[in-house]
Enzyme design. Structure first.
Site: not given
Length: 382
Positions: A84, A87, A169, A290, A333, A336
């Site tokens: 991820s 992202k 999420y 984040e 961030k 996985s």
């Protein structure tokens, strides 16, 4: 323990920054080795690549094996799945598309995918999709869903809250965000990332569609001690599909730390991904990244990356005046896949960035703790 002794170090100069002196190479190696060796032993990690940048000086540390079957060591060419963390790449492409005038975060998805018009998902905006706040899309698509463009899934979805009220999420949320971005650009998503984003950051060993010529450098992930690579699901190219090296991912991190080095449109795109939009507990959710006020306590980072934050619905509070943080900020961030675990952390004001890539999906708290220890040691400088 044999694999842990297989370690190489490469010093790279990337996007130089000014500031106080970085630790000498031996001291930096001692800091990283002292953290990573016990981590690998505790979690039986086959291999790791660790990339660190301090005041513009960057080093890549390679440990263990990319493939146990043929005893192939991790080296500078080793390509990892980053899950991820992909992202953040999708967020950068969407932010760039907004800079180019191809979309607005205030747009609704049906503007670019008209078949979604009059559906519940179309009450959300692209901002909601990009921040996991459309109203309750789940973490994963149903296992039985194989449609690469799952229109019916989105048309049939029923929200549990109004857009912006909760953060859950979600791969379906971020996946639709990236898919609509590609539609707005009139491009295939993978092609747009590989021809727009990666070149802008000098990421010459990064891929969504891994070429056959690079398969020899593609690490095997390990799950239940069996070698695995990720498989596709709807919009997986967006949500977890990037494969890259530690050095390339560090280039991306350094450009996020000093976006003024980029060409103007991509600079503005990167700055757009640093805007915080929703507060969720002690974390602020932006596009991809984040955020936490720095200095941040370890427990705050652990809470923000906890299983509850991944699996459960959380109350979200939209910030009244979203903007790039005015004070020191830590961005992070996790990522996985079935056989890989990644974590990225950087603090622009401290000129420190850390990339951890491993070919086993080991516990997220262990990744956060390891990166935090390295960060604390690198910032405890006179």
């Amino acid at each position: 323990m044999t694999a842990l002794r297989r370690r190489t170090t490469s010093l790279l100069l990337l996007l130089p920054l000014t500031g106080f002196a970085a630790p000498d190479p031996a001291a930096l190696r001692a800091i990283v080795d002292g953290t990573i060796r016990p981590l690998m032993a505790e979690h039986d990690l086959p291999g790791m690549a660790v990339a660190v940048t301090v005041d513009g000086q960057s080093a890549i540390f390679n440990y263990g094996l990319a493939s146990r079957a043929d005893n192939k060591p991790v080296d500078d060419r080793t390509v990892f799945e980053i899950g991820s963390v992909s992202k953040t790449i999708a967020a950068t492409l969407a932010s760039w598309a907004q800079v180019q005038g191809k979309l607005s975060l205030a747009d609704h998805p049906s503007k670019f995918w008209p078949a979604l018009k009059d559906s519940a998902i179309d009450t959300a905006t692209l901002l909601h999709l990009g921040t996991y706040t459309p109203g309750g899309l789940p973490l994963q698509f149903p296992d039985e869903l194989t449609d690469p463009e799952p229109l019916r899934y989105y048309r049939d979805w029923k929200p549990v809250a109004r857009p912006g009220a909760i953060r859950e999420y979600s791969n379906p949320s971020l996946g639709l965000f990236g898919h609509v971005t590609a539609k707005a650009l009139g491009r295939d998503y993978a092609d747009a990332v590989e021809t727009i984003v990666f070149p802008a950051f000098g990421m010459n060993s990064s891929y969504v569609n891994l070429p056959e010529a690079k398969r020899a450098d593609y690490a095997w992930g390990y799950r239940d001690d069996k070698p695995v690579h990720s498989t596709d699901e709807p919009f997986s190219a967006v949500t977890y599909g990037v494969r890259t090296t530690a050095a390339d991912l560090l280039r991306f991190v350094q450009a996020n730390m000093a976006p003024q080095r980029l060409e103007p449109a991509m600079r503005r795109a990167v700055e757009g991904t640093h805007v915080g939009y929703f507060r969720v507990g002690g974390m602020v959710q932006g596009l991809g990244w984040e955020q936490y006020g720095y200095p941040a306590k370890l427990q705050t980072l652990l809470d923000g990356n906890s299983e509850s934050m991944i699996w459960d619905r959380q109350a979200a509070r939209q910030l009244k005046s979203p903007t790039v943080p005015a004070g020191p900020t830590l961005y992070n961030k996790t990522g996985s896949t079935g056989g890989f675990g990644a974590y990225v952390l950087f603090v622009p004001e401290q000129k420190v960035g850390i990339v951890l890539l491993a070919n086993r999906n080991y516990p997220i708290p262990a990744r956060v703790h390891a990166a935090y220890v390295i960060l604390e040691k690198l910032t405890a400088r006179e």
